[in-house]
Structure formats: structure tokens, C-alpha cells
Design a protein around this motif. Structure first.
Motif, mmCIF file in Angstrom:
data_model
loop_
_atom_site.group_PDB
_atom_site.id
_atom_site.type_symbol
_atom_site.label_atom_id
_atom_site.label_comp_id
_atom_site.label_asym_id
_atom_site.label_seq_id
_atom_site.Cartn_x
_atom_site.Cartn_y
_atom_site.Cartn_z
ATOM 1 N N PRO A 162 -16.638 4.123 -78.583
ATOM 2 C CA PRO A 162 -15.528 3.564 -77.809
ATOM 3 C C PRO A 162 -14.198 4.210 -78.182
ATOM 4 O O PRO A 162 -13.883 4.377 -79.360
ATOM 5 C CB PRO A 162 -15.544 2.082 -78.213
ATOM 6 C CG PRO A 162 -16.952 1.811 -78.633
ATOM 7 C CD PRO A 162 -17.418 3.078 -79.280
ATOM 8 N N GLY A 163 -13.452 4.596 -77.147
ATOM 9 C CA GLY A 163 -12.130 5.189 -77.365
ATOM 10 C C GLY A 163 -12.105 6.700 -77.321
ATOM 11 O O GLY A 163 -11.041 7.310 -77.439
ATOM 12 N N GLU A 164 -13.267 7.338 -77.115
ATOM 13 C CA GLU A 164 -13.322 8.811 -77.111
ATOM 14 C C GLU A 164 -13.363 9.354 -75.687
ATOM 15 O O GLU A 164 -13.919 8.724 -74.772
ATOM 16 C CB GLU A 164 -14.548 9.289 -77.896
ATOM 17 C CG GLU A 164 -14.437 8.955 -79.371
ATOM 18 C CD GLU A 164 -15.666 9.313 -80.187
ATOM 19 O OE1 GLU A 164 -15.639 9.070 -81.407
ATOM 20 O OE2 GLU A 164 -16.649 9.821 -79.620
ATOM 21 N N ARG A 165 -12.782 10.540 -75.520
ATOM 22 C CA ARG A 165 -12.745 11.202 -74.211
ATOM 23 C C ARG A 165 -14.127 11.763 -73.883
ATOM 24 O O ARG A 165 -14.756 12.438 -74.709
ATOM 25 C CB ARG A 165 -11.717 12.332 -74.235
ATOM 26 C CG ARG A 165 -11.559 13.077 -72.919
ATOM 27 C CD ARG A 165 -10.709 12.321 -71.932
ATOM 28 N NE ARG A 165 -9.313 12.205 -72.357
ATOM 29 C CZ ARG A 165 -8.433 11.407 -71.742
ATOM 30 N NH1 ARG A 165 -8.812 10.674 -70.701
ATOM 31 N NH2 ARG A 165 -7.196 11.323 -72.179
ATOM 32 N N ILE A 166 -14.616 11.454 -72.693
ATOM 33 C CA ILE A 166 -15.898 11.996 -72.238
ATOM 34 C C ILE A 166 -15.651 13.394 -71.686
ATOM 35 O O ILE A 166 -14.736 13.607 -70.883
ATOM 36 C CB ILE A 166 -16.512 11.095 -71.136
ATOM 37 C CG1 ILE A 166 -16.705 9.669 -71.678
ATOM 38 C CG2 ILE A 166 -17.829 11.674 -70.637
ATOM 39 C CD1 ILE A 166 -17.013 8.632 -70.605
ATOM 40 N N THR A 167 -16.430 14.364 -72.139
ATOM 41 C CA THR A 167 -16.269 15.751 -71.669
ATOM 42 C C THR A 167 -17.563 16.231 -71.028
ATOM 43 O O THR A 167 -18.629 15.637 -71.214
ATOM 44 C CB THR A 167 -15.923 16.682 -72.839
ATOM 45 O OG1 THR A 167 -17.037 16.717 -73.751
ATOM 46 C CG2 THR A 167 -14.673 16.225 -73.575
ATOM 47 N N ARG A 168 -17.450 17.331 -70.294
ATOM 48 C CA ARG A 168 -18.632 17.909 -69.664
ATOM 49 C C ARG A 168 -19.653 18.346 -70.705
ATOM 50 O O ARG A 168 -20.860 18.170 -70.528
ATOM 51 C CB ARG A 168 -18.203 19.096 -68.769
ATOM 52 C CG ARG A 168 -19.328 19.837 -68.066
ATOM 53 C CD ARG A 168 -20.335 18.963 -67.351
ATOM 54 N NE ARG A 168 -19.748 18.034 -66.391
ATOM 55 C CZ ARG A 168 -20.419 17.039 -65.821
ATOM 56 N NH1 ARG A 168 -21.683 16.809 -66.131
ATOM 57 N NH2 ARG A 168 -19.820 16.231 -64.961
ATOM 58 N N GLU A 169 -19.166 18.863 -71.833
ATOM 59 C CA GLU A 169 -20.071 19.294 -72.905
ATOM 60 C C GLU A 169 -20.891 18.112 -73.435
ATOM 61 O O GLU A 169 -22.098 18.219 -73.653
ATOM 62 C CB GLU A 169 -19.266 19.925 -74.049
ATOM 63 C CG GLU A 169 -20.138 20.500 -75.154
ATOM 64 C CD GLU A 169 -19.327 21.020 -76.340
ATOM 65 O OE1 GLU A 169 -19.904 21.774 -77.144
ATOM 66 O OE2 GLU A 169 -18.138 20.658 -76.478
ATOM 67 N N PRO A 229 -15.154 15.071 -81.366
ATOM 68 C CA PRO A 229 -14.643 14.140 -80.356
ATOM 69 C C PRO A 229 -13.125 14.224 -80.217
ATOM 70 O O PRO A 229 -12.418 14.601 -81.146
ATOM 71 C CB PRO A 229 -15.042 12.778 -80.928
ATOM 72 C CG PRO A 229 -14.955 12.983 -82.415
ATOM 73 C CD PRO A 229 -15.331 14.422 -82.672
ATOM 74 N N GLU A 230 -12.638 13.834 -79.043
ATOM 75 C CA GLU A 230 -11.198 13.618 -78.857
ATOM 76 C C GLU A 230 -10.989 12.112 -78.817
ATOM 77 O O GLU A 230 -11.455 11.431 -77.891
ATOM 78 C CB GLU A 230 -10.713 14.245 -77.548
ATOM 79 C CG GLU A 230 -9.216 14.047 -77.319
ATOM 80 C CD GLU A 230 -8.771 14.316 -75.888
ATOM 81 O OE1 GLU A 230 -7.677 13.818 -75.518
ATOM 82 O OE2 GLU A 230 -9.498 14.983 -75.137
ATOM 83 N N VAL A 231 -10.322 11.577 -79.834
ATOM 84 C CA VAL A 231 -10.116 10.126 -79.934
ATOM 85 C C VAL A 231 -8.810 9.763 -79.233
ATOM 86 O O VAL A 231 -7.741 10.268 -79.586
ATOM 87 C CB VAL A 231 -10.075 9.669 -81.408
ATOM 88 C CG1 VAL A 231 -9.876 8.159 -81.493
ATOM 89 C CG2 VAL A 231 -11.370 10.065 -82.121
ATOM 90 N N VAL A 232 -8.900 8.891 -78.230
ATOM 91 C CA VAL A 232 -7.731 8.489 -77.441
ATOM 92 C C VAL A 232 -7.267 7.089 -77.846
ATOM 93 O O VAL A 232 -6.070 6.828 -77.963
ATOM 94 C CB VAL A 232 -8.056 8.526 -75.930
ATOM 95 C CG1 VAL A 232 -6.807 8.223 -75.102
ATOM 96 C CG2 VAL A 232 -8.652 9.866 -75.535
ATOM 97 N N LEU A 233 -8.209 6.179 -78.056
ATOM 98 C CA LEU A 233 -7.913 4.793 -78.432
ATOM 99 C C LEU A 233 -8.722 4.414 -79.668
ATOM 100 O O LEU A 233 -9.745 5.033 -79.960
ATOM 101 C CB LEU A 233 -8.295 3.827 -77.294
ATOM 102 C CG LEU A 233 -7.616 4.008 -75.937
ATOM 103 C CD1 LEU A 233 -8.274 3.090 -74.907
ATOM 104 C CD2 LEU A 233 -6.129 3.694 -76.038
ATOM 105 N N THR A 234 -8.286 3.379 -80.389
ATOM 106 C CA THR A 234 -9.100 2.901 -81.513
ATOM 107 C C THR A 234 -10.375 2.278 -80.938
ATOM 108 O O THR A 234 -10.392 1.805 -79.790
ATOM 109 C CB THR A 234 -8.367 1.831 -82.348
ATOM 110 O OG1 THR A 234 -8.247 0.631 -81.579
ATOM 111 C CG2 THR A 234 -7.001 2.323 -82.805
ATOM 112 N N PRO A 235 -11.446 2.235 -81.732
ATOM 113 C CA PRO A 235 -12.692 1.625 -81.247
ATOM 114 C C PRO A 235 -12.499 0.189 -80.770
ATOM 115 O O PRO A 235 -13.069 -0.213 -79.754
ATOM 116 C CB PRO A 235 -13.611 1.690 -82.473
ATOM 117 C CG PRO A 235 -13.134 2.883 -83.234
ATOM 118 C CD PRO A 235 -11.641 2.890 -83.055
ATOM 119 N N GLN A 236 -11.676 -0.597 -81.489
ATOM 120 C CA GLN A 236 -11.473 -1.993 -81.094
ATOM 121 C C GLN A 236 -10.741 -2.096 -79.759
ATOM 122 O O GLN A 236 -11.128 -2.864 -78.867
ATOM 123 C CB GLN A 236 -10.704 -2.761 -82.176
ATOM 124 C CG GLN A 236 -10.650 -4.259 -81.905
ATOM 125 C CD GLN A 236 -9.816 -5.014 -82.920
ATOM 126 O OE1 GLN A 236 -8.603 -4.798 -83.032
ATOM 127 N NE2 GLN A 236 -10.453 -5.888 -83.684
#
Length: 484
Positions: free
Chosen positions: A446-453, A403-410
Motif C-alpha cells: 500500500p502506498g507504492e506507485r504501480i508501474t508497467r514493469e 518501489p516508488e513510495v508515494v504514501l505511507t502504508p497506513q
């Protein structure tokens, strides 16, 4: 050393039997009043069961603040598992996992963990505001499964995040893969970090012979143990083991933030009796379980197209050890996803296994199994191969996507969100979970980048019949994304 004489006691069970014998007239909850108020429930569950479905009272103690029979049951459990203390958990191992994280991590404090954790661990981050430092697990390319944590990756994470409060380890994984728990614990303690172990599938490590090392034996600080999975207690009952200097009263306060104040005596007594049974008979029980699993594995591997994997995967690192009681079977070579085999076994052969993912199935073998049921599973798998196998071209070949984490889950979970059709969410930040259940390991958190894969994987899982959960939209057609 476990004292067999004291371990033969079951204080909660014994207190319930005294209560029943005393013929107490109930003017308290529950309202079914020992089953008399709900005859159908009494007929369904049995008089013995509903007569001891009771509320906390002085002779039966109180789970939120135990001082007598529950306290004694916890002390016996601690002795049985070799820990400093054991808490009876009636909100499942989910609440034990959350209590572990929340006992050592406050808001904005870091916890190092593998990304292939159960959703309960990420839920703990949403509740507490702790920040995950994810370690991507190793991946077995052939089987498409996530493995354990590499010691080198743990070292690197500790070096880059020396302020982390804890390392969270998933051991064993659903598939039976074990990390080098002793070395990870040693590293953590050298750097002033706690070790928290999700040991949901490892109850038998404490009671069987020649098993992988248990969390407590490895020196871990806390472990969440699903007694109901392989230990014989009722569903939803677990233990939280404490093995460090944290104050017992403080950990109980944390547990009481989320655990019910109406602890079920059916669940607690089942923990009491299961612990007693495993101490007295565990070696024989798990010797039989191992024999059944090893026999099934050998027979299934004679059927061309299946691969029931085991200790040959051990590499001293991301597969440090393997739990031989786990009957994990790779199915993709017969052209069927694991979840397809899972569905056929249930719908056509009346066999319910634990789960199927896109390439594997898992059958849980326990003391409740018999040679006859094992033979039925083996013959059914053989027939499925003969009747349903097909070309494996075009099948997904991996179970885990970094995953690519962009924000914390909270941050992500509580942020302002929009709902989008899931197929139009590529590149957006996910605001909720998407996962196949079982096993409940998030594809997206929550907080992860959605990708095509990831979207292709979700679509494939849907096509193959995985039971997808986690989104606000029950049909999983839309997904909540974080406003940017």
C-alpha cells in the motif's frame, strides 16, 4: 552460559502432565472437553493431544500475564537464547514482528528497513502508523534475488533520517543471505536507534556450530524467531527476544494488543520442549543438518543447469555471510522458473519444497530429514532437467523491483479506494498488497506507485504458477487503487 541442568526442565509440559494425571473434570472451555465432545477430532489428533488442549487456569498460568510455569518457561528460553527476556508467541512470528515495531515506533515515527521484508513488517506499519524509510537491498543480477543491507546504505539512511527510531533487519533472508548485523547494530546504537531483527529463519544460529552471528550475539535490541521453522516446535509458535532497556511489562502490553487471550498450550508446550531439545542437542542436530545440506548442494551442482549457491556469494557487504543449511537452487538455466520446478516436484514426484519463485527454489533441510529423502530430491531434480528443460529465452531475470513510495502504508490502506482491472492500473497508487506466497514478500505494498514493469512481473508470476495473494479480489484480476 546455559545451565544444562535447568535447561533440561520443560515447565509447561510438566504442568500439563500434572494436570492430566490429576484427572480434572472440566467445566471450562474448550467445549470438546478433553476430546470427549468430538470423537473424530480425538481420533485424528490422538487422546494425548486433545486431553491437554486446555484453557488458562491457576496451575497452568496465563500467557497474557505469566506468574508461574509460563514465566519460568520464558526465563529458560531467555537463558537459552542469551537475551534479557523471551516471550512465548502463539500468533506466529508475524505477531512478534508487529510487536517489535509497535514497541519502539509510534504513529508518524520512522523506521529504517529493507523493502524486501515480509508482509508482517509492513502490516505493523499499517497498524501503528509508523513511517518506513526503505533501503533497497542489493540484487544479485545472475540469480535475480534481493540480498542484504549495505552498511553504506544504512549510514546514508541514518544521516538523512537522524530522527528514525529503529532499524529493521531481515536476517537471514529466505535464501540464506545475511547482512553485516554487528556493524549495522553498532551504527544504530551510536545514533540512538533500536535494532529489530526478523530472524524467522535463524533459530539454528543460536544452537549450531560455525553459524552466522545471531541477532542477540550481534547486540540487537529485539529479535523475532520462528522456532517452528527450523527449531522443531509446532507451526505458529515463535519467540520474541528482548535484549534492551524496554520494560518487559510494556512489551507484553504491546503483544497483548494483537495476540490471542486463549494461548494454545499445545503451541506453548511445543516451544518449551523444542527449546529444551535444542539446548541439550542443538550442536549435533545442526551439524547433521549442515552436512545434509552441503551434500545435497554438491550433488545438485554436478547436474548441469542447476546452481545451488552458498558461501561463494559472500562479498563482505550485501552478502556478509551465508546460512549453509539453506538449500537455495537457481533453476532458470534449465529454462524453468523456480515455481515451475516447485510444482513438478510436488505433482509428479511427491516432494513438497518450501517455495519456488521466478528463478529459484528453496528446500528446507532439518533434523527430520534423512539421507534417503535427500537422494530422492537430487534424483528428482536430475530427472526434471532431463524431461522438462527448455530454452530459457524470454524468462524474467530479476526478483526485486525498486518501489516508488508515494504514501505511507497506513495512509494508503485506509484511504478511499477504487477497484480497477489490474492491467489498467499503470501509474496509479496501490491501496493493498500483491505478493507471491510463500515467501510473502510484497511485490506491491500500500502506498507504492504501480508501474508497467511491476505489472509485467505480476503477469509473468501468474503465468508461471506463483500463488498470488493480498488483494481484496481473490482472483487477482482487479486491484484497489488510491483515489488521487
Amino acid at each position: 552460559m546455559k545451565n544444562k541442568e535447568s535447561q533440561s526442565k520443560a515447565p509447561i509440559y510438566e504442568a500439563l502432565m500434572r494436570y492430566k494425571k490429576a484427572r480434572v473434570v472440566p467445566f471450562d472451555v474448550p467445549g470438546h472437553k478433553q476430546g470427549r465432545g468430538n470423537p473424530m477430532l480425538k481420533e485424528f489428533l490422538g487422546e494425548q493431544c486433545v486431553s491437554v488442549d486446555v484453557n488458562s487456569m491457576k496451575p497452568l498460568d496465563n500467557l497474557c500475564h505469566p506468574v508461574s510455569v509460563i514465566k519460568e518457561a520464558e526465563e529458560l528460553a531467555a537463558e537459552a537464547f542469551g537475551s534479557k527476556h523471551a516471550f512465548l508467541m502463539v500468533n506466529g512470528t508475524t505477531s512478534a514482528v508487529q510487536a517489535m515495531v509497535m514497541s519502539v515506533c509510534k504513529k508518524d515515527e520512522k523506521v529504517i528497513m529493507p523493502r524486501n521484508v515480509h508482509r508482517s513488517a509492513i502490516n505493523a506499519l499499517i497498524i501503528s502508523g509508523a513511517i518506513p524509510v526503505y533501503i533497497n537491498p542489493g540484487v544479485n543480477k545472475k540469480l535475480g534475488i534481493p540480498l542484504g543491507m549495505s552498511v553504506e546504505d544504512v549510514k546514508k539512511a541514518i544521516k538523512e533520517h537522524p530522527d528514525a527510531k529503529a532499524i529493521f533487519v531481515n536476517n537471514p533472508t529466505y535464501y540464506g543471505i545475511c547482512s553485516n548485523l554487528k556493524e549495522i547494530t553498532k551504527l544504530a546504537h551510536e545514533n540512538g536507534m533500536y535494532v529489530l531483527v526478523d530472524e524467522a529463519h535463524g533459530t539454528h544460529f543460536y544452537f549450531g556450530k560455525n553459524m552466522p552471528v545471531s541477532a542477540i550475539e550481534a547486540g540487537a535490541d529485539m529479535a523475532a524467531v520462528s522456532m517452528h521453522k527450523t527449531g522443531g516446535s509446532l507451526t505458529q509458535s515463535s519467540f520474541l527476544l528482548l535484549n534492551c532497556d524496554l520494560h518487559i511489562g510494556y512489551v507484553r502490553q504491546i503483544i497483548n494488543l494483537t495476540q490471542t487471550t486463549s494461548g494454545s498450550y499445545l503451541l506453548m508446550s511445543s516451544l518449551d520442549l523444542a527449546r529444551r531439545d535444542l539446548v541439550l542437542n542443538g550442536k549435533e542436530i545442526f551439524e547433521k543438518v549442515t552436512e545434509l545440506a552441503e551434500y545435497a548442494r554438491a550433488e545438485i551442482n554436478k547436474i548441469d543447469g542447476y546452481y545451488a549457491f552458498s558461501k561463494e556469494l559472500i562479498d563482505g557487504d550485501t552478502v556478509f555471510d551465508f546460512d549453509k543449511t539453506k538449500l537455495s537452487i537457481f533453476t532458470r538455466d534449465i529454462g524453468l522458473a523456480g515455481v515451475e520446478v516447485y510444482d513438478i516436484l510436488r505433482d509428479e514426484y511427491g516432494i513438497q519444497i518450501e517455495f519456488g519463485d521466478i528463478a529459484n527454489i528453496l528446500a528446507i533441510i532439518s533434523v527430520g530429514d534423512r539421507n534417503l529423502t535427500i537422494e530422492r530430491l537430487i534424483s528428482s531434480l536430475s530427472e526434471i532437467k532431463r524431461l522438462y528443460s527448455k530454452d530459457k529465452a524470454g524468462m524474467f531475470d530479476h526478483e526485486y523491483i525498486n518501489p516508488e513510495v508515494v504514501l505511507t502504508p497506513q495512509e494508503a490502506f485506509y484511504s478511499e479506494k477504487n477497484s480497477l482491472p489490474i492491467n489498467k492500473s499503470d501509474g496509479k497508487i496501490c491501496g493493498e498488497f500483491v505478493m507471491c506466497y510463500p515467501p510473502g514478500i510484497p511485490i506491491l505494498a500500500p502506498g507504492e506507485r504501480i508501474t508497467r514493469e511491476i505489472l509485467d512481473y505480476i503477469e509473468y508470476a501468474k503465468e508461471k504458477g506463483c500463488f498470488l495473494t493480498g488483494t481484496e479480489d481473490i482472483k487477482i484480476k482487479n486491484i484497489n487503487i488510491v483515489e488521487e
